[in-house]
Design a protein around this motif. Structure first.
Motif, PDB file in Angstrom:
ATOM      1  N   PHE A 275     -28.915  53.310 118.842  1.00 18.29           N
ATOM      2  CA  PHE A 275     -29.456  54.567 118.261  1.00 18.29           C
ATOM      3  C   PHE A 275     -29.942  55.467 119.217  1.00 18.29           C
ATOM      4  CE2 PHE A 275     -32.691  56.932 115.469  1.00 18.29           C
ATOM      5  CZ  PHE A 275     -31.681  57.259 114.566  1.00 18.29           C
ATOM      6  N   THR A 276     -29.027  56.311 119.763  1.00 19.98           N
ATOM      7  CA  THR A 276     -29.101  57.206 120.603  1.00 19.98           C
ATOM      8  C   THR A 276     -29.574  58.737 120.054  1.00 19.98           C
ATOM      9  OG1 THR A 276     -26.727  57.852 120.622  1.00 19.98           O
ATOM     10  CG2 THR A 276     -27.342  56.047 122.009  1.00 19.98           C
ATOM     11  N   PRO A 277     -29.685  59.737 120.980  1.00 17.73           N
ATOM     12  CA  PRO A 277     -30.165  61.068 120.733  1.00 17.73           C
ATOM     13  C   PRO A 277     -28.660  61.740 119.887  1.00 17.73           C
ATOM     14  CG  PRO A 277     -30.826  60.873 122.898  1.00 17.73           C
ATOM     15  CD  PRO A 277     -30.013  59.524 122.409  1.00 17.73           C
ATOM     16  N   THR A 278     -27.704  61.394 120.354  1.00 22.22           N
ATOM     17  CA  THR A 278     -26.398  61.985 119.799  1.00 22.22           C
ATOM     18  C   THR A 278     -26.165  61.415 118.475  1.00 22.22           C
ATOM     19  OG1 THR A 278     -25.139  61.955 121.847  1.00 22.22           O
ATOM     20  CG2 THR A 278     -23.633  61.678 119.799  1.00 22.22           C
ATOM     21  N   ILE A 279     -26.557  60.131 118.093  1.00 24.82           N
ATOM     22  CA  ILE A 279     -26.504  59.516 116.743  1.00 24.82           C
ATOM     23  C   ILE A 279     -27.573  60.186 115.879  1.00 24.82           C
ATOM     24  CG2 ILE A 279     -26.975  57.432 115.271  1.00 24.82           C
ATOM     25  CD1 ILE A 279     -24.199  57.425 117.047  1.00 24.82           C
ATOM     26  N   ALA A 280     -28.642  60.435 116.518  1.00 23.02           N
ATOM     27  CA  ALA A 280     -29.741  61.007 115.569  1.00 23.02           C
ATOM     28  C   ALA A 280     -29.874  62.580 115.323  1.00 23.02           C
ATOM     29  CB  ALA A 280     -31.192  60.634 116.356  1.00 23.02           C
ATOM     30  N   THR A 281     -28.868  63.402 115.978  1.00 21.87           N
ATOM     31  CA  THR A 281     -28.576  64.584 115.846  1.00 21.87           C
ATOM     32  C   THR A 281     -28.816  64.943 114.599  1.00 21.87           C
ATOM     33  OG1 THR A 281     -26.988  64.706 117.589  1.00 21.87           O
ATOM     34  CG2 THR A 281     -27.042  66.594 116.279  1.00 21.87           C
ATOM     35  N   TYR A 282     -28.313  64.532 113.399  1.00 26.20           N
ATOM     36  CA  TYR A 282     -28.396  65.248 112.029  1.00 26.20           C
ATOM     37  C   TYR A 282     -29.572  64.142 111.266  1.00 26.20           C
ATOM     38  CZ  TYR A 282     -24.376  67.503 113.113  1.00 26.20           C
ATOM     39  OH  TYR A 282     -23.143  68.347 113.737  1.00 26.20           O
ATOM     40  N   MET A 283     -30.482  63.583 112.011  1.00 22.35           N
ATOM     41  CA  MET A 283     -31.255  62.602 111.147  1.00 22.35           C
ATOM     42  C   MET A 283     -32.704  62.879 111.283  1.00 22.35           C
ATOM     43  SD  MET A 283     -29.097  59.145 111.822  1.00 22.35           S
ATOM     44  CE  MET A 283     -30.069  58.063 110.758  1.00 22.35           C
ATOM     45  N   TYR A 284     -33.721  62.484 110.449  1.00 21.42           N
ATOM     46  CA  TYR A 284     -34.894  62.518 110.675  1.00 21.42           C
ATOM     47  C   TYR A 284     -35.545  61.584 111.992  1.00 21.42           C
ATOM     48  CZ  TYR A 284     -36.258  65.406 106.642  1.00 21.42           C
ATOM     49  OH  TYR A 284     -36.473  66.410 105.725  1.00 21.42           O
ATOM     50  N   PRO A 285     -35.338  60.304 111.875  1.00 22.64           N
ATOM     51  CA  PRO A 285     -35.704  59.439 113.086  1.00 22.64           C
ATOM     52  C   PRO A 285     -35.225  59.855 114.307  1.00 22.64           C
ATOM     53  CG  PRO A 285     -34.281  58.373 111.521  1.00 22.64           C
ATOM     54  CD  PRO A 285     -34.401  59.610 110.860  1.00 22.64           C
ATOM     55  N   ALA A 286     -36.415  59.742 115.264  1.00 18.89           N
ATOM     56  CA  ALA A 286     -35.809  60.042 116.566  1.00 18.89           C
ATOM     57  C   ALA A 286     -35.452  58.762 117.160  1.00 18.89           C
ATOM     58  CB  ALA A 286     -36.906  60.631 117.426  1.00 18.89           C
ATOM     59  N   PRO A 287     -34.646  58.802 118.198  1.00 14.84           N
ATOM     60  CA  PRO A 287     -34.238  57.530 118.954  1.00 14.84           C
ATOM     61  C   PRO A 287     -35.853  56.912 119.654  1.00 14.84           C
ATOM     62  CG  PRO A 287     -32.651  59.064 119.689  1.00 14.84           C
ATOM     63  CD  PRO A 287     -33.810  59.603 118.745  1.00 14.84           C
ATOM     64  N   ALA A 288     -35.791  55.514 119.629  1.00 11.86           N
ATOM     65  CA  ALA A 288     -37.037  54.983 120.364  1.00 11.86           C
ATOM     66  C   ALA A 288     -37.077  55.507 121.927  1.00 11.86           C
ATOM     67  CB  ALA A 288     -36.868  53.303 120.129  1.00 11.86           C
TER      68      ALA A 288
ATOM     69  N   GLU B 173     -39.137  53.550 123.793  1.00 13.55           N
ATOM     70  CA  GLU B 173     -39.419  52.249 124.465  1.00 13.55           C
ATOM     71  C   GLU B 173     -38.841  51.139 123.467  1.00 13.55           C
ATOM     72  OE1 GLU B 173     -40.825  51.775 127.194  1.00 13.55           O
ATOM     73  OE2 GLU B 173     -41.208  54.010 127.400  1.00 13.55           O
ATOM     74  N   ARG B 174     -38.429  50.041 123.836  1.00  7.76           N
ATOM     75  CA  ARG B 174     -38.040  48.952 123.045  1.00  7.76           C
ATOM     76  C   ARG B 174     -39.078  48.513 121.921  1.00  7.76           C
ATOM     77  NH1 ARG B 174     -37.798  43.487 122.282  1.00  7.76           N
ATOM     78  NH2 ARG B 174     -35.653  42.567 121.821  1.00  7.76           N
ATOM     79  N   THR B 175     -40.146  48.717 122.240  1.00 11.37           N
ATOM     80  CA  THR B 175     -41.331  48.365 121.474  1.00 11.37           C
ATOM     81  C   THR B 175     -41.396  48.951 120.070  1.00 11.37           C
ATOM     82  OG1 THR B 175     -42.836  49.650 122.703  1.00 11.37           O
ATOM     83  CG2 THR B 175     -43.075  47.189 123.134  1.00 11.37           C
ATOM     84  N   ASP B 176     -40.868  50.278 120.215  1.00  8.50           N
ATOM     85  CA  ASP B 176     -40.811  51.233 119.048  1.00  8.50           C
ATOM     86  C   ASP B 176     -39.527  50.446 118.157  1.00  8.50           C
ATOM     87  OD1 ASP B 176     -42.647  52.977 120.205  1.00  8.50           O
ATOM     88  OD2 ASP B 176     -41.036  54.287 121.172  1.00  8.50           O
ATOM     89  N   THR B 177     -38.688  50.058 118.796  1.00  9.86           N
ATOM     90  CA  THR B 177     -37.681  49.479 117.955  1.00  9.86           C
ATOM     91  C   THR B 177     -38.132  48.298 117.443  1.00  9.86           C
ATOM     92  OG1 THR B 177     -35.869  50.415 119.486  1.00  9.86           O
ATOM     93  CG2 THR B 177     -35.058  48.607 117.947  1.00  9.86           C
ATOM     94  N   GLU B 178     -38.854  47.331 118.156  1.00  8.13           N
ATOM     95  CA  GLU B 178     -39.401  46.181 117.517  1.00  8.13           C
ATOM     96  C   GLU B 178     -40.349  46.477 116.244  1.00  8.13           C
ATOM     97  OE1 GLU B 178     -41.449  44.491 120.789  1.00  8.13           O
ATOM     98  OE2 GLU B 178     -39.820  43.792 121.989  1.00  8.13           O
ATOM     99  N   GLN B 179     -41.122  47.513 116.345  1.00  8.60           N
ATOM    100  CA  GLN B 179     -41.864  47.955 115.271  1.00  8.60           C
ATOM    101  C   GLN B 179     -40.989  48.319 113.783  1.00  8.60           C
ATOM    102  OE1 GLN B 179     -44.767  51.225 116.299  1.00  8.60           O
ATOM    103  NE2 GLN B 179     -45.592  51.185 114.249  1.00  8.60           N
ATOM    104  N   PHE B 180     -40.003  48.967 114.341  1.00  2.12           N
ATOM    105  CA  PHE B 180     -39.166  49.544 113.194  1.00  2.12           C
ATOM    106  C   PHE B 180     -38.649  48.206 112.411  1.00  2.12           C
ATOM    107  CE2 PHE B 180     -34.694  49.871 112.099  1.00  2.12           C
ATOM    108  CZ  PHE B 180     -34.547  50.573 111.127  1.00  2.12           C
ATOM    109  N   VAL B 181     -38.008  47.231 113.486  1.00  4.39           N
ATOM    110  CA  VAL B 181     -37.405  46.099 112.699  1.00  4.39           C
ATOM    111  C   VAL B 181     -38.413  45.436 112.021  1.00  4.39           C
ATOM    112  CG1 VAL B 181     -36.434  43.872 113.336  1.00  4.39           C
ATOM    113  CG2 VAL B 181     -35.624  45.883 114.490  1.00  4.39           C
ATOM    114  N   THR B 182     -39.564  45.130 112.416  1.00  8.64           N
ATOM    115  CA  THR B 182     -40.707  44.360 111.826  1.00  8.64           C
ATOM    116  C   THR B 182     -40.918  44.996 110.531  1.00  8.64           C
ATOM    117  OG1 THR B 182     -41.742  43.604 113.991  1.00  8.64           O
ATOM    118  CG2 THR B 182     -43.140  43.421 112.032  1.00  8.64           C
ATOM    119  N   GLU B 183     -41.210  46.205 110.262  1.00 14.58           N
ATOM    120  CA  GLU B 183     -41.440  46.888 109.235  1.00 14.58           C
ATOM    121  C   GLU B 183     -40.151  46.883 108.223  1.00 14.58           C
ATOM    122  OE1 GLU B 183     -42.252  51.516 107.768  1.00 14.58           O
ATOM    123  OE2 GLU B 183     -43.031  50.950 109.682  1.00 14.58           O
ATOM    124  N   ALA B 184     -38.992  46.956 108.640  1.00 11.68           N
ATOM    125  CA  ALA B 184     -37.927  46.856 107.824  1.00 11.68           C
ATOM    126  C   ALA B 184     -37.798  45.421 107.192  1.00 11.68           C
ATOM    127  CB  ALA B 184     -36.641  47.165 108.674  1.00 11.68           C
TER     128      ALA B 184
END
Length: 175
Positions: A32-45, A47-58
């Motif tokens: 989930f890179t800046p290129t992927i996020a170009t047209y999206m609300y979420p920003a790329p993580a 730190e890995r801990t940001d992605t961990e938090q996203f997965v936990t919440e999901a």
């Protein structure tokens, strides 16, 4: 009644959609890179801990039946291709969200995944219609709801997670 959304698997000819889990944290963080996020609300993580938090919440939202967030995998190889979600499952107008990693673009994976999740929604959800928000400039993503006969019901300006301006349109996808 909804099946257990923490261990759901949906297969298509080429794909397997599988409920998100900790096993995919590294793949999501890396793809989930800046290129992927170009047209999206979420920003790329950052730190890995940001992605961990996203997965936990999901996973929590899947468990509670609020959302269904899944990973998209190549059915033959198990390769991680992206993520797809259907959000606000108990509302009359659940919303799709999807991204496919850059190296997997232009293969029709997004369309195939959305069609599979829509079939699931048609069977398990009582909804008025499904929504598909997308930036107006993201032509490849716009083709997905259009392939399902969707029509535009709303347009508004917003700002993405990286501070980029967005002109979002919302498609209505009927049963």
């Amino acid at each position: 009644m909804l099946p257990d959304l923490t261990c759901l698997k949906l297969d298509t000819d080429r794909l397997r959609l599988e409920s998100i889990s900790d096993a995919y944290t590294d793949a999501i963080f890396g793809e989930f890179t800046p290129t992927i996020a170009t047209y999206m609300y979420p920003a790329p993580a950052q730190e890995r801990t940001d992605t961990e938090q996203f997965v936990t919440e999901a996973v929590r939202n899947n468990r509670q039946g609020r959302d269904l967030t899944m990973v998209i995998l190549d059915r033959q190889t198990g390769e991680f291709l992206g993520c797809i979600g259907l959000h606000n499952l108990t509302e009359p107008r659940p919303a799709f969200g999807i991204w496919v990693k850059e190296s997997a673009h232009m293969h029709g994976y997004g369309r195939e995944a959305v069609r599979a999740l829509k079939r699931w929604a048609d069977h398990y959800l009582n909804y008025e219609y499904l929504t598909y928000p997308v930036d107006s400039r993201n032509m490849a993503s716009r083709k997905i709801p259009e392939s399902l006969g969707a029509c535009i019901v709303n347009q508004y300006d917003g700002t993405g997670g990286m501070g980029q301006p967005l002109t979002l349109i919302t498609y209505r996808i009927d049963r």
